[in-house]
Scaffold this motif. Structure first.
Motif, PDB file in Angstrom:
ATOM      1  N   ILE A   1      24.763 -12.215 -17.592  1.00  0.00           N
ATOM      2  CA  ILE A   1      25.182 -12.796 -16.377  1.00  0.00           C
ATOM      3  C   ILE A   1      24.960 -11.805 -15.425  1.00  0.00           C
ATOM      4  N   ASN A   2      24.300 -12.120 -14.229  1.00  0.00           N
ATOM      5  CA  ASN A   2      23.870 -11.263 -13.071  1.00  0.00           C
ATOM      6  C   ASN A   2      24.888 -11.567 -11.937  1.00  0.00           C
ATOM      7  N   LYS A   3      25.694 -10.623 -11.754  1.00  0.00           N
ATOM      8  CA  LYS A   3      26.523 -11.190 -10.370  1.00  0.00           C
ATOM      9  C   LYS A   3      26.238 -10.393  -9.199  1.00  0.00           C
ATOM     10  N   THR A   4      24.788  -9.978  -9.115  1.00  0.00           N
ATOM     11  CA  THR A   4      24.569  -9.240  -7.844  1.00  0.00           C
ATOM     12  C   THR A   4      23.267 -10.070  -7.529  1.00  0.00           C
ATOM     13  N   GLU A   5      22.636  -9.692  -6.162  1.00  0.00           N
ATOM     14  CA  GLU A   5      21.606 -10.500  -5.508  1.00  0.00           C
ATOM     15  C   GLU A   5      20.388 -10.042  -5.981  1.00  0.00           C
ATOM     16  N   ILE A   6      20.267  -8.895  -6.756  1.00  0.00           N
ATOM     17  CA  ILE A   6      19.138  -8.240  -7.250  1.00  0.00           C
ATOM     18  C   ILE A   6      18.684  -8.843  -8.597  1.00  0.00           C
ATOM     19  N   PRO A   7      17.286  -9.110  -8.552  1.00  0.00           N
ATOM     20  CA  PRO A   7      16.813  -9.645  -9.845  1.00  0.00           C
ATOM     21  C   PRO A   7      16.900  -8.576 -10.914  1.00  0.00           C
ATOM     22  N   ILE A   8      17.296  -8.881 -12.037  1.00  0.00           N
ATOM     23  CA  ILE A   8      17.445  -8.060 -13.379  1.00  0.00           C
ATOM     24  C   ILE A   8      17.123  -8.533 -14.589  1.00  0.00           C
ATOM     25  N   GLN A   9      16.101  -8.249 -15.305  1.00  0.00           N
ATOM     26  CA  GLN A   9      15.805  -8.770 -16.462  1.00  0.00           C
ATOM     27  C   GLN A   9      16.124  -7.725 -17.481  1.00  0.00           C
ATOM     28  N   TYR A  10      16.411  -8.347 -18.884  1.00  0.00           N
ATOM     29  CA  TYR A  10      16.932  -7.564 -19.757  1.00  0.00           C
ATOM     30  C   TYR A  10      16.043  -7.787 -20.988  1.00  0.00           C
ATOM     31  N   ARG A  11      16.086  -6.852 -22.052  1.00  0.00           N
ATOM     32  CA  ARG A  11      15.236  -7.056 -23.377  1.00  0.00           C
ATOM     33  C   ARG A  11      15.915  -6.318 -24.308  1.00  0.00           C
ATOM     34  N   ALA A  12      16.005  -6.980 -25.781  1.00  0.00           N
ATOM     35  CA  ALA A  12      16.464  -6.425 -26.886  1.00  0.00           C
ATOM     36  C   ALA A  12      15.368  -5.850 -27.732  1.00  0.00           C
ATOM     37  N   TYR A  13      15.550  -4.721 -28.467  1.00  0.00           N
ATOM     38  CA  TYR A  13      14.759  -4.160 -29.138  1.00  0.00           C
ATOM     39  C   TYR A  13      15.543  -3.614 -30.520  1.00  0.00           C
TER      40      TYR A  13
ATOM     41  N   LEU B   1      15.709  -1.055  -7.586  1.00  0.00           N
ATOM     42  CA  LEU B   1      17.126  -0.843  -6.671  1.00  0.00           C
ATOM     43  C   LEU B   1      16.756   0.047  -5.593  1.00  0.00           C
ATOM     44  N   GLN B   2      15.359   0.230  -5.220  1.00  0.00           N
ATOM     45  CA  GLN B   2      14.825   1.037  -4.153  1.00  0.00           C
ATOM     46  C   GLN B   2      15.306   0.660  -2.624  1.00  0.00           C
ATOM     47  N   GLU B   3      15.490  -0.551  -2.568  1.00  0.00           N
ATOM     48  CA  GLU B   3      16.118  -0.805  -1.096  1.00  0.00           C
ATOM     49  C   GLU B   3      17.552  -1.259  -1.080  1.00  0.00           C
ATOM     50  N   ILE B   4      18.457  -0.772  -2.152  1.00  0.00           N
ATOM     51  CA  ILE B   4      19.757  -0.846  -1.976  1.00  0.00           C
ATOM     52  C   ILE B   4      20.245   0.702  -2.124  1.00  0.00           C
ATOM     53  N   ASN B   5      21.720   0.870  -1.571  1.00  0.00           N
ATOM     54  CA  ASN B   5      22.445   2.097  -1.616  1.00  0.00           C
ATOM     55  C   ASN B   5      23.384   2.112  -2.548  1.00  0.00           C
ATOM     56  N   GLN B   6      23.550   0.980  -3.311  1.00  0.00           N
ATOM     57  CA  GLN B   6      24.770   0.790  -4.414  1.00  0.00           C
ATOM     58  C   GLN B   6      24.172   0.640  -5.841  1.00  0.00           C
ATOM     59  N   SER B   7      24.766   1.344  -6.720  1.00  0.00           N
ATOM     60  CA  SER B   7      24.054   1.128  -8.237  1.00  0.00           C
ATOM     61  C   SER B   7      24.680  -0.094  -8.600  1.00  0.00           C
TER      62      SER B   7
ATOM     63  N   GLY C   1      18.560   3.178  -5.131  1.00  0.00           N
ATOM     64  CA  GLY C   1      17.108   3.612  -4.589  1.00  0.00           C
ATOM     65  C   GLY C   1      16.278   3.868  -5.573  1.00  0.00           C
ATOM     66  N   GLN C   2      16.276   3.564  -6.916  1.00  0.00           N
ATOM     67  CA  GLN C   2      15.545   3.677  -7.918  1.00  0.00           C
ATOM     68  C   GLN C   2      14.934   2.232  -8.639  1.00  0.00           C
ATOM     69  N   SER C   3      13.573   2.370  -8.989  1.00  0.00           N
ATOM     70  CA  SER C   3      12.917   1.196  -9.776  1.00  0.00           C
ATOM     71  C   SER C   3      12.481   1.717 -11.082  1.00  0.00           C
ATOM     72  N   GLN C   4      12.716   0.981 -12.072  1.00  0.00           N
ATOM     73  CA  GLN C   4      12.371   1.218 -13.418  1.00  0.00           C
ATOM     74  C   GLN C   4      12.307  -0.050 -14.164  1.00  0.00           C
ATOM     75  N   GLU C   5      11.352  -0.053 -15.234  1.00  0.00           N
ATOM     76  CA  GLU C   5      10.901  -1.035 -16.136  1.00  0.00           C
ATOM     77  C   GLU C   5      11.894  -1.002 -17.220  1.00  0.00           C
ATOM     78  N   SER C   6      12.305   0.199 -17.491  1.00  0.00           N
ATOM     79  CA  SER C   6      13.305   0.534 -18.780  1.00  0.00           C
ATOM     80  C   SER C   6      14.491   1.128 -18.280  1.00  0.00           C
ATOM     81  N   TRP C   7      15.384   0.874 -17.937  1.00  0.00           N
ATOM     82  CA  TRP C   7      16.630   1.385 -17.822  1.00  0.00           C
ATOM     83  C   TRP C   7      17.465   1.344 -19.062  1.00  0.00           C
ATOM     84  N   TRP C   8      17.802   2.310 -19.330  1.00  0.00           N
ATOM     85  CA  TRP C   8      18.427   2.310 -20.889  1.00  0.00           C
ATOM     86  C   TRP C   8      19.829   1.575 -20.674  1.00  0.00           C
TER      87      TRP C   8
END
Length: 287
Positions: free
Chosen positions: A187-199, A231-237, A259-266
Protein backbone atom coordinates in the motif's frame (compact mmCIF):
# COMPACT_ATOMS: atom_id res chain seq x y z
CA UNK A 1 42.98 -9.26 -59.60
CA UNK A 2 45.61 -10.80 -57.36
CA UNK A 3 44.13 -13.58 -55.19
CA UNK A 4 42.94 -12.39 -51.72
CA UNK A 5 43.63 -8.75 -52.68
CA UNK A 6 40.45 -6.68 -52.60
CA UNK A 7 39.91 -3.71 -54.89
CA UNK A 8 39.10 -0.54 -52.90
CA UNK A 9 35.45 0.49 -52.91
CA UNK A 10 36.14 3.86 -54.59
CA UNK A 11 38.01 2.15 -57.43
CA UNK A 12 35.14 -0.30 -57.97
CA UNK A 13 32.76 2.63 -58.38
CA UNK A 14 34.82 4.06 -61.24
CA UNK A 15 34.22 0.92 -63.34
CA UNK A 16 30.54 1.81 -63.59
CA UNK A 17 30.64 5.52 -64.22
CA UNK A 18 28.32 6.87 -66.92
CA UNK A 19 29.53 6.00 -70.43
CA UNK A 20 31.98 3.31 -69.32
CA UNK A 21 31.72 -0.37 -70.27
CA UNK A 22 32.98 -2.62 -67.44
CA UNK A 23 35.07 -5.57 -68.55
CA UNK A 24 34.60 -9.19 -67.54
CA UNK A 25 37.56 -8.84 -65.21
CA UNK A 26 36.11 -5.75 -63.56
CA UNK A 27 32.79 -7.54 -62.97
CA UNK A 28 34.79 -10.38 -61.42
CA UNK A 29 36.57 -7.91 -59.14
CA UNK A 30 33.21 -6.53 -58.02
CA UNK A 31 31.80 -9.98 -57.27
CA UNK A 32 34.95 -11.09 -55.44
CA UNK A 33 34.78 -7.93 -53.30
CA UNK A 34 31.29 -8.82 -52.06
CA UNK A 35 30.35 -11.40 -49.44
CA UNK A 36 27.84 -14.01 -50.53
CA UNK A 37 25.24 -15.02 -47.93
CA UNK A 38 26.49 -18.63 -48.19
CA UNK A 39 30.11 -17.66 -47.47
CA UNK A 40 31.49 -18.93 -44.16
CA UNK A 41 33.78 -16.69 -42.13
CA UNK A 42 37.25 -18.02 -41.50
CA UNK A 43 38.49 -18.31 -37.93
CA UNK A 44 40.65 -15.22 -38.46
CA UNK A 45 37.64 -13.25 -39.73
CA UNK A 46 35.49 -14.41 -36.83
CA UNK A 47 38.08 -13.37 -34.24
CA UNK A 48 38.50 -9.98 -35.90
CA UNK A 49 34.73 -9.49 -35.99
CA UNK A 50 34.26 -10.40 -32.32
CA UNK A 51 37.14 -8.10 -31.32
CA UNK A 52 35.50 -5.22 -33.16
CA UNK A 53 32.15 -5.96 -31.51
CA UNK A 54 33.78 -5.56 -28.09
CA UNK A 55 34.10 -1.83 -28.76
CA UNK A 56 30.54 -1.33 -30.01
CA UNK A 57 27.90 -0.04 -27.60
CA UNK A 58 25.59 -2.98 -28.18
CA UNK A 59 23.47 -5.01 -25.77
CA UNK A 60 24.51 -8.56 -25.03
CA UNK A 61 23.79 -11.57 -22.83
CA UNK A 62 26.68 -13.37 -21.21
CA UNK A 63 26.42 -16.51 -19.17
CA UNK A 64 28.34 -19.16 -17.29
CA UNK A 65 26.80 -22.60 -16.87
CA UNK A 66 29.01 -24.82 -14.74
CA UNK A 67 28.58 -28.55 -14.24
CA UNK A 68 24.97 -28.65 -15.41
CA UNK A 69 25.31 -31.76 -17.59
CA UNK A 70 22.73 -31.99 -20.35
CA UNK A 71 20.56 -29.20 -18.97
CA UNK A 72 19.64 -26.63 -21.63
CA UNK A 73 17.73 -23.39 -21.08
CA UNK A 74 16.34 -21.63 -24.13
CA UNK A 75 16.04 -17.88 -23.65
CA UNK A 76 14.12 -15.78 -26.16
CA UNK A 77 14.89 -12.08 -26.63
CA UNK A 78 12.32 -9.83 -28.27
CA UNK A 79 13.11 -6.32 -29.52
CA UNK A 80 10.99 -3.72 -31.25
CA UNK A 81 12.68 -3.97 -34.66
CA UNK A 82 14.00 -7.53 -35.11
CA UNK A 83 12.70 -11.07 -35.15
CA UNK A 84 12.92 -12.96 -31.87
CA UNK A 85 16.40 -14.20 -31.05
CA UNK A 86 16.83 -17.50 -29.19
CA UNK A 87 19.90 -18.16 -27.06
CA UNK A 88 20.47 -21.70 -25.80
CA UNK A 89 22.35 -21.84 -22.52
CA UNK A 90 24.41 -25.03 -22.30
CA UNK A 91 27.16 -26.29 -20.03
CA UNK A 92 30.13 -23.94 -20.43
CA UNK A 93 32.46 -25.50 -17.86
CA UNK A 94 35.25 -26.08 -20.39
CA UNK A 95 35.02 -22.77 -22.24
CA UNK A 96 34.12 -20.31 -19.48
CA UNK A 97 31.81 -17.36 -19.95
CA UNK A 98 29.85 -17.16 -23.22
CA UNK A 99 28.88 -13.78 -24.68
CA UNK A 100 26.13 -13.36 -27.27
CA UNK A 101 25.20 -9.97 -28.71
CA UNK A 102 21.56 -9.01 -29.08
CA UNK A 103 19.91 -8.08 -32.35
CA UNK A 104 17.66 -5.07 -32.66
CA UNK A 105 17.44 -2.20 -30.22
CA UNK A 106 16.01 -1.56 -26.78
CA UNK A 107 13.63 -2.05 -25.11
CA UNK A 108 14.21 -5.82 -24.89
CA UNK A 109 11.92 -8.45 -23.45
CA UNK A 110 13.77 -11.51 -22.15
CA UNK A 111 12.01 -14.71 -21.14
CA UNK A 112 12.64 -18.44 -20.77
CA UNK A 113 11.11 -20.31 -23.69
CA UNK A 114 11.69 -23.81 -22.32
CA UNK A 115 14.05 -25.92 -20.24
CA UNK A 116 15.15 -29.43 -21.21
CA UNK A 117 17.42 -32.13 -19.76
CA UNK A 118 18.97 -31.88 -16.34
CA UNK A 119 17.89 -35.17 -14.80
CA UNK A 120 21.17 -36.17 -13.14
CA UNK A 121 20.74 -34.47 -9.74
CA UNK A 122 21.47 -36.38 -6.54
CA UNK A 123 19.31 -36.26 -3.41
CA UNK A 124 20.20 -32.79 -2.14
CA UNK A 125 21.52 -31.22 -5.34
CA UNK A 126 19.74 -28.38 -7.12
CA UNK A 127 20.34 -26.02 -10.00
CA UNK A 128 20.88 -22.41 -8.99
CA UNK A 129 19.70 -19.95 -11.63
CA UNK A 130 20.32 -16.21 -11.35
CA UNK A 131 20.62 -13.08 -13.43
CA UNK A 132 21.41 -9.45 -12.73
CA UNK A 133 18.81 -6.86 -13.71
CA UNK A 134 20.24 -3.69 -12.17
CA UNK A 135 23.49 -2.47 -10.71
CA UNK A 136 22.57 -3.61 -7.21
CA UNK A 137 20.58 -6.79 -7.36
CA UNK A 138 20.16 -10.31 -8.71
CA UNK A 139 17.01 -12.34 -9.25
CA UNK A 140 17.65 -15.98 -8.26
CA UNK A 141 15.86 -19.32 -8.04
CA UNK A 142 16.61 -22.96 -7.19
CA UNK A 143 15.05 -25.65 -9.35
CA UNK A 144 15.31 -29.35 -10.08
CA UNK A 145 15.03 -32.42 -7.87
CA UNK A 146 11.89 -31.96 -5.73
CA UNK A 147 11.61 -28.24 -6.57
CA UNK A 148 9.49 -27.10 -9.54
CA UNK A 149 11.18 -26.13 -12.79
CA UNK A 150 11.33 -22.49 -13.78
CA UNK A 151 8.15 -22.15 -15.85
CA UNK A 152 8.14 -21.62 -19.60
CA UNK A 153 7.55 -17.95 -20.29
CA UNK A 154 9.30 -16.81 -17.09
CA UNK A 155 9.86 -13.08 -17.64
CA UNK A 156 13.26 -11.71 -16.63
CA UNK A 157 11.88 -8.22 -16.02
CA UNK A 158 12.96 -4.82 -17.27
CA UNK A 159 16.47 -4.74 -18.74
CA UNK A 160 18.08 -1.61 -17.29
CA UNK A 161 21.63 -2.23 -18.44
CA UNK A 162 23.00 -3.01 -21.89
CA UNK A 163 24.08 -6.43 -20.72
CA UNK A 164 22.53 -9.26 -18.75
CA UNK A 165 24.78 -11.69 -16.84
CA UNK A 166 23.20 -15.11 -16.31
CA UNK A 167 24.58 -17.81 -14.00
CA UNK A 168 23.48 -21.45 -13.78
CA UNK A 169 25.35 -23.98 -11.70
CA UNK A 170 24.78 -27.14 -9.69
CA UNK A 171 24.68 -26.72 -5.92
CA UNK A 172 24.61 -29.35 -3.17
CA UNK A 173 22.54 -27.79 -0.36
CA UNK A 174 23.18 -30.79 1.95
CA UNK A 175 19.49 -31.14 2.78
CA UNK A 176 16.12 -31.16 1.08
CA UNK A 177 14.68 -27.77 0.23
CA UNK A 178 10.97 -26.96 0.09
CA UNK A 179 9.08 -23.87 -1.05
CA UNK A 180 7.26 -21.66 1.46
CA UNK A 181 4.99 -18.76 0.58
CA UNK A 182 4.54 -15.34 2.10
CA UNK A 183 1.71 -13.12 0.88
CA UNK A 184 2.79 -9.50 0.49
CA UNK A 185 0.24 -6.67 0.31
CA UNK A 186 1.68 -3.33 -0.79
CA UNK A 187 0.00 0.00 0.00
CA UNK A 188 1.56 3.27 -1.15
CA UNK A 189 -0.15 6.26 0.50
CA UNK A 190 2.10 8.84 -1.20
CA UNK A 191 2.17 10.37 -4.68
CA UNK A 192 5.75 9.18 -5.20
CA UNK A 193 6.21 6.00 -7.30
CA UNK A 194 7.66 3.33 -5.00
CA UNK A 195 8.62 -0.24 -5.86
CA UNK A 196 9.50 -3.01 -3.43
CA UNK A 197 11.27 -6.31 -3.72
CA UNK A 198 11.81 -9.31 -1.43
CA UNK A 199 15.03 -11.31 -1.23
CA UNK A 200 16.18 -14.41 0.63
CA UNK A 201 18.94 -17.02 0.40
CA UNK A 202 18.97 -18.49 -3.15
CA UNK A 203 15.76 -16.61 -3.92
CA UNK A 204 15.13 -13.06 -5.05
CA UNK A 205 12.32 -11.31 -6.86
CA UNK A 206 11.98 -8.34 -9.22
CA UNK A 207 10.86 -4.90 -8.09
CA UNK A 208 7.08 -4.64 -8.02
CA UNK A 209 4.23 -2.30 -7.19
CA UNK A 210 1.49 -4.92 -7.03
CA UNK A 211 0.72 -7.46 -4.33
CA UNK A 212 2.73 -10.67 -4.63
CA UNK A 213 3.39 -14.12 -3.20
CA UNK A 214 6.94 -15.29 -2.52
CA UNK A 215 8.30 -18.74 -3.31
CA UNK A 216 11.34 -18.70 -1.05
CA UNK A 217 12.74 -21.72 0.81
CA UNK A 218 11.97 -23.28 4.18
CA UNK A 219 15.54 -23.62 5.41
CA UNK A 220 15.98 -19.86 4.90
CA UNK A 221 12.57 -18.67 6.02
CA UNK A 222 13.33 -14.95 6.12
CA UNK A 223 12.88 -12.04 3.75
CA UNK A 224 14.98 -8.92 3.23
CA UNK A 225 12.93 -6.01 1.90
CA UNK A 226 14.17 -3.23 -0.36
CA UNK A 227 12.56 -0.21 -2.00
CA UNK A 228 13.23 1.69 -5.21
CA UNK A 229 12.19 5.37 -5.20
CA UNK A 230 13.32 8.81 -6.32
CA UNK A 231 12.80 11.47 -3.64
CA UNK A 232 15.11 14.11 -5.12
CA UNK A 233 12.26 16.51 -5.83
CA UNK A 234 10.55 16.38 -2.44
CA UNK A 235 11.52 17.66 1.00
CA UNK A 236 9.69 15.08 3.07
CA UNK A 237 10.93 11.59 3.81
CA UNK A 238 8.81 8.47 3.41
CA UNK A 239 8.37 5.74 6.01
CA UNK A 240 7.51 2.19 4.95
CA UNK A 241 6.15 0.09 7.81
CA UNK A 242 5.91 -3.69 7.53
CA UNK A 243 3.19 -5.50 9.51
CA UNK A 244 2.30 -9.09 10.25
CA UNK A 245 -1.24 -9.19 8.87
CA UNK A 246 -2.30 -12.04 11.15
CA UNK A 247 -1.88 -9.99 14.36
CA UNK A 248 -1.28 -6.46 12.95
CA UNK A 249 2.11 -6.38 14.66
CA UNK A 250 4.75 -3.91 13.38
CA UNK A 251 7.74 -5.96 12.22
CA UNK A 252 10.18 -3.46 10.75
CA UNK A 253 10.42 0.03 9.28
CA UNK A 254 12.34 1.46 6.35
CA UNK A 255 13.06 5.16 5.87
CA UNK A 256 13.39 6.72 2.40
CA UNK A 257 15.17 10.03 2.84
CA UNK A 258 13.95 13.23 1.21
CA UNK A 259 16.18 14.69 -1.50
CA UNK A 260 17.73 11.33 -2.41
CA UNK A 261 17.24 8.63 -5.02
CA UNK A 262 18.20 4.99 -4.62
CA UNK A 263 17.47 1.69 -6.29
CA UNK A 264 17.94 -0.24 -3.05
CA UNK A 265 16.62 1.51 0.05
CA UNK A 266 16.93 -0.90 2.96
CA UNK A 267 13.51 -1.90 4.31
CA UNK A 268 14.37 -4.36 7.04
CA UNK A 269 14.03 -8.11 7.60
CA UNK A 270 11.08 -10.32 8.52
CA UNK A 271 11.22 -13.96 9.60
CA UNK A 272 8.74 -16.85 9.42
CA UNK A 273 5.66 -14.82 8.57
CA UNK A 274 3.06 -15.91 6.03
CA UNK A 275 1.14 -12.66 5.56
CA UNK A 276 2.85 -9.28 5.33
CA UNK A 277 1.48 -5.78 4.69
CA UNK A 278 3.75 -2.93 3.60
CA UNK A 279 2.41 0.60 4.12
CA UNK A 280 4.41 3.56 2.78
CA UNK A 281 3.44 7.08 3.89
CA UNK A 282 5.06 10.45 4.46
CA UNK A 283 7.08 10.48 7.67
CA UNK A 284 5.28 12.18 10.58
CA UNK A 285 8.48 12.46 12.64
CA UNK A 286 9.99 15.25 10.55
CA UNK A 287 9.84 18.80 11.79
Amino acid sequence: MEENKLTPREELKTYFETGKHPTQGQFSELIDSLRHKNDVLTKRELVAFVNRMAYIDNAFVYYSANNIGDLEVQVVITSQDEEDQVIIIRDSTKVGTIRQFLLGSAPYTIAIEKTTGGGDLKGTEYYSFGYQLGNNYYVRRLFGNNLPAIPDGFDFGELKNYNVPIDIHKEDIQQKVNVVNTNITFINKTEIPIQYRAYSQYWGDKYKTEDSVTEHYDIWDFLYLYYNADLQEINQSIQCNVYDVDDDRLLTTGILNAGQSQESWWGGQVEKVRNVRIECSYSINEK
